[in-house]
Enzyme design. Structure first.
Site, PDB file in Angstrom:
ATOM      1  N   GLU A 299       3.849   4.422  11.298  1.00  0.00           N
ATOM      2  CA  GLU A 299       4.369   3.266  10.556  1.00  0.00           C
ATOM      3  C   GLU A 299       5.886   3.354  10.350  1.00  0.00           C
ATOM      4  OE1 GLU A 299       1.726   3.169   7.111  1.00  0.00           O
ATOM      5  OE2 GLU A 299       0.329   1.907   8.228  1.00  0.00           O
ATOM      6  N   ASP A 378      -8.346   2.913   7.800  1.00  0.00           N
ATOM      7  CA  ASP A 378      -7.485   3.063   6.636  1.00  0.00           C
ATOM      8  C   ASP A 378      -8.200   2.721   5.333  1.00  0.00           C
ATOM      9  OD1 ASP A 378      -5.279   3.499   5.115  1.00  0.00           O
ATOM     10  OD2 ASP A 378      -4.125   1.792   5.836  1.00  0.00           O
ATOM     11  N   GLU A 406      -6.571   0.765  -3.138  1.00  0.00           N
ATOM     12  CA  GLU A 406      -5.821  -0.210  -2.341  1.00  0.00           C
ATOM     13  C   GLU A 406      -6.711  -1.321  -1.790  1.00  0.00           C
ATOM     14  OE1 GLU A 406      -3.632   1.528   0.884  1.00  0.00           O
ATOM     15  OE2 GLU A 406      -2.914  -0.411   1.615  1.00  0.00           O
TER      16      GLU A 406
HETATM   17  C1  GCU Z   1      -1.814   2.526   4.287  1.00  0.00           C
HETATM   18  C2  GCU Z   1      -1.014   1.940   3.176  1.00  0.00           C
HETATM   19  C3  GCU Z   1       0.433   2.311   3.264  1.00  0.00           C
HETATM   20  C4  GCU Z   1       0.569   3.823   3.406  1.00  0.00           C
HETATM   21  C5  GCU Z   1      -0.247   4.295   4.583  1.00  0.00           C
HETATM   22  C6  GCU Z   1      -0.282   5.796   4.725  1.00  0.00           C
HETATM   23  O1  GCU Z   1      -1.492   1.886   5.486  1.00  0.00           O
HETATM   24  O2  GCU Z   1      -1.151   0.541   3.174  1.00  0.00           O
HETATM   25  O3  GCU Z   1       1.069   1.852   2.110  1.00  0.00           O
HETATM   26  O4  GCU Z   1       1.890   4.184   3.548  1.00  0.00           O
HETATM   27  O5  GCU Z   1      -1.563   3.890   4.420  1.00  0.00           O
HETATM   28  O6  GCU Z   1      -1.326   6.367   4.444  1.00  0.00           O
HETATM   29  O7  GCU Z   1       0.688   6.406   5.137  1.00  0.00           O
END
Ligand code: GCU
Length: 692
Positions: A299, A378, A406
């Protein structure tokens, strides 16, 4: 505890309410007239303090000091670590003193020539602290003290909490206020709240915490600079008092961002040297520093891929830097392509972690642990278990769970997650044949790995009750209990929590127990169906939006059209994800006949008229589940209302407010999902209920 706080939610499960029944109080007091503690340092002092605080609060007694010469036949508590007294050693005699015992403890009660004794014995000071918390729990839950012979050894070496706190005070995926750690890009001065949090964590056996978000931004990157470390050190001291080692999430690009280098290439000698120098500084300030938690190449976070290196190159370089000081690198496996083209149906995000990490099995140093999310996607309300558990055999691993809700109602909906975690821990990977549970691969016991355990993303903030929803405290508590012992049942954990947090009243216990135990199924039934996941609003992830992620780049699709729905992840006609499991699990998922209903749409694309094992068609299941789920959400509120007279007004009202909100919002989910599928499929509800 530190100051009188009127919100009973603040104490969490460490309420220590004064025991009203005089008879019970007297019986307990008889055991606790005197106290002997051998030793001074760290956790043992904390243990003594906790014990005195708890006894005073519950029994109104302050035990007097006991010395060998005292022999007035009053009940005495003996608190200490191995080797500190014959009684303590007698209590610990059952163990063979292996390294894994180090956090273990024993509680032994009986009578000797000097009168009644109650030994609270730890192999180490940390164990002694756990013994004290366990003992106080016995009082809180009104257990008999006669003839105790309790012996506890944690099943997991690492029992860790991950904070996703940012230094500006925000919390990524936090639903209970602001950070208790940071304010205005500084670590807080007043550590009261942090200390009280450490107590809660230690009371359920947690021994590690990372205090900043895995997404390490500009300010947090500087926590490992000399200046940043002076503040981090203060935090480490607070946690040390409770036997908890402190970790930091680090930015893989730190050598560039704060080190003045032009590269962060893990194989570059200057980069490695820079990290070694950082490690030296960190450990000179915090000798028991736990290590680094790393989100890399995930990400948009930097990582070794930029330099054509792999995750083992990255992790091992860091592991070499902190290894000499006893540090551990925890490297996350949440790695996937988050810029996917939704038109491309061959790329499958579910496969990514396995594809990235399996080829590296055996290449990581012994002080590296791979942290693996429970599922391949996730933290959805329902997912299969990640096939990396049971896949990796020569690599340390830790199971990552998400306590913060979440995707499970954001602490506005009730969702007791322990039953879900139990399913994960009990899941048989068949890695070494039948009986190869995730609990045993994660702890390291199955493959005889040196390190292992469980980690989870915390759900607390500075709300006066820590978790926003008072009942969400059960998840924090439950995670700790499971990390200590994954074979505890979800019911038993809930009962213990209810008694400690609310009361030992049987109606409170029975009602609340049902509410907690049903809550995850209820939440699942009015949200995304049959394991398909998502269907939430993008970004904040709250509330229904069936196509919210359908044409997006995140790799999370349901592929609903006018005929059917689901993701074909079979080997024969789909992405082949099912083949990442060992047999027979791979076959179970591959075949439409054996795939469990609750995961059907995760593994198969089927027509709406496909018949489930339950006998219902998929479409009718969707309608029924959503109508029933919304009704059950409403029933939660009715149940809670029955307890109004037995729970303090503030907590009762606060939970009530959330349950009202949940009941309303469940209807929103019901109608959005049902309407979407009715319009897509054109198939009517057999029971002719209102669909829009
Ligand atoms: C999910 C979450 C993110 C977080 C990511 C992670 O995608 O929405 O906010 O950073 O997990 O576990 O790194």
């Amino acid at each position: 505890v530190n100051e009188p706080i009127r919100d009973k939610g603040y104490a969490g499960w460490l309420r220590y309410e004064s025991i009203e029944d005089e008879k019970v109080k007297q019986i307990y007091s008889n055991w606790c007239s005197m106290l002997s503690v051998t030793g001074q340092s760290g956790c043992l002092q904390t243990a003594k303090q906790e014990l005195i605080t708890g006894l005073q609060a519950m029994l109104g007694v302050q035990p007097s000091d006991w010395h060998d010469s005292t022999s007035n036949h009053l009940g005495r508590i003996v608190l200490g670590v191995a080797g500190s007294s014959p009684l303590i050693d007698q209590a610990l005699a059952w163990s063979n003193h292996g390294a894994s015992d180090s956090d273990g403890y024993a509680i032994l009660s009986g009578t000797d020539e000097q009168g009644r004794y109650l030994a609270l014995a730890g192999f180490t000071e940390r164990g002694a602290l756990y013994a004290v918390f366990h003992f106080l729990k016995l009082l809180q839950t009104r257990k008999e003290l006669e003839g105790l012979a309790i012996q506890e050894i944690p099943r997991n070496g690492l029992r860790m909490i991950n904070q996703w706190d940012n230094m500006d005070g925000s919390i990524e995926r936090g639903y209970a206020g602001k950070s208790i750690f940071y304010e205005n890009n500084r670590i807080v001065e007043d550590v009261t709240r942090v200390r009280d949090y450490a107590r809660l964590l230690a009371s359920v056996g947690m021994n590690a915490i990372s205090i900043n978000n895995v997404n390490v931004h500009q300010w947090e990157t500087k926590l490992i600079t000399n200046q940043g470390l002076t503040d981090v050190k203060r935090m480490a001291e607070v946690f040390r008092g409770y036997g908890i080692r402190l970790y930091l999430s680090i930015n893989f690009a730190s050598p560039i961002e704060i080190g003045g280098l032009t590269t962060a290439d893990p194989l570059d000698l200057d980069v490695a040297k820079w990290w070694r120098a950082r490690a030296e500084e960190i450990y000179s300030q915090i000798p028991d520093f736990g290590g680094f938690l790393v989100k890399a190449d995930s990400e948009f976070r930097p990582g070794p891929f930029t330099y054509g290196r792999n995750h083992a190159d990255g992790a091992n370089m860091l592991a070499e830097a902190i290894g000499p000081y006893g540090g551990t690198v925890i490297w996350r496996c949440f790695v996937y392509n988050c810029l996917q083209d939704w038109r491309d149906r061959s790329t499958d995000r579910a496969k990514a972690a396995y594809d990235h990490f399996m080829p590296l099995d055996g290449e990581f140093k012994d002080n590296v642990i791979l942290q693996i999310k429970n599922g391949p996607m996730d933290f959805q309300v329902r997912e299969p278990v990640s096939p990396l558990f049971g896949g990796l055999t020569r690599t340390n691993q830790v199971l990552e769970l998400q306590i913060t809700q979440e995707y499970t109602g954001q602490q506005r909906h009730l969702c007791y997650l322990v039953p879900q975690w139990k399913e994960v821990l009990d899941y048989d990977t068949y890695a070494l044949g039948e009986g190869s549970s995730v609990a045993s691969t994660a702890s390291g016991s199955l493959f005889k790995r040196p390190l292992g355990g469980m980690a989870a993303v915390s759900n607390i903030g500075n709300d006066s009750n820590w978790t926003g929803h008072d009942l969400a405290q059960a998840n924090l508590f439950g995670f700790g209990r499971l990390a200590w012992n994954p074979s505890l049942s979800a019911e038993d954990i809930a009962k213990e929590w209810i008694q400690m947090t609310f009361s030992c009243d049987s109606e409170v216990e029975a009602t609340l127990l049902r509410m907690l135990m049903d809550s995850r199924d209820i939440y699942e039934s009015y949200t995304a169906p049959l394991g398909v996941g998502w269907m939430v609003n993008p970004n904040h992830h709250y509330g229904p939006n069936v196509d919210g992620y359908e044409y997006a780049k995140w790799g999370t699709y349901h592929f609903a059209d006018c005929k059917g729905i689901g993701v074909d992840r079979t080997l024969s006609s789909g992405t082949g994800y099912s083949a990442q499991y060992h047999s027979p699990q791979s076959n179970v998922y591959e075949s439409l006949d054996s795939c469990p209903d609750e995961l059907l749409l995760f593994f198969h694309h089927v027509p709406y008229t496909h018949r489930l094992k339950s006998g219902k068609t998929v479409i009718q299941h969707i309608y029924d589940a959503h109508f029933e789920g919304a009704e059950q959400a409403e029933a939660l509120l009715n149940k809670w209302d029955l307890l109004a007279a037995k729970i303090d007004t503030l907590r009762h009202e606060r939970v009530r407010y959330r349950l009202v909100d949940q009941a309303e919002h469940a209807k929103e989910w019901r109608d959005a999902i049902n309407t979407y599928f009715y319009r897509k499929s054109g198939i009517k509800d057999e029971h002719h209920r209102m669909i829009y």
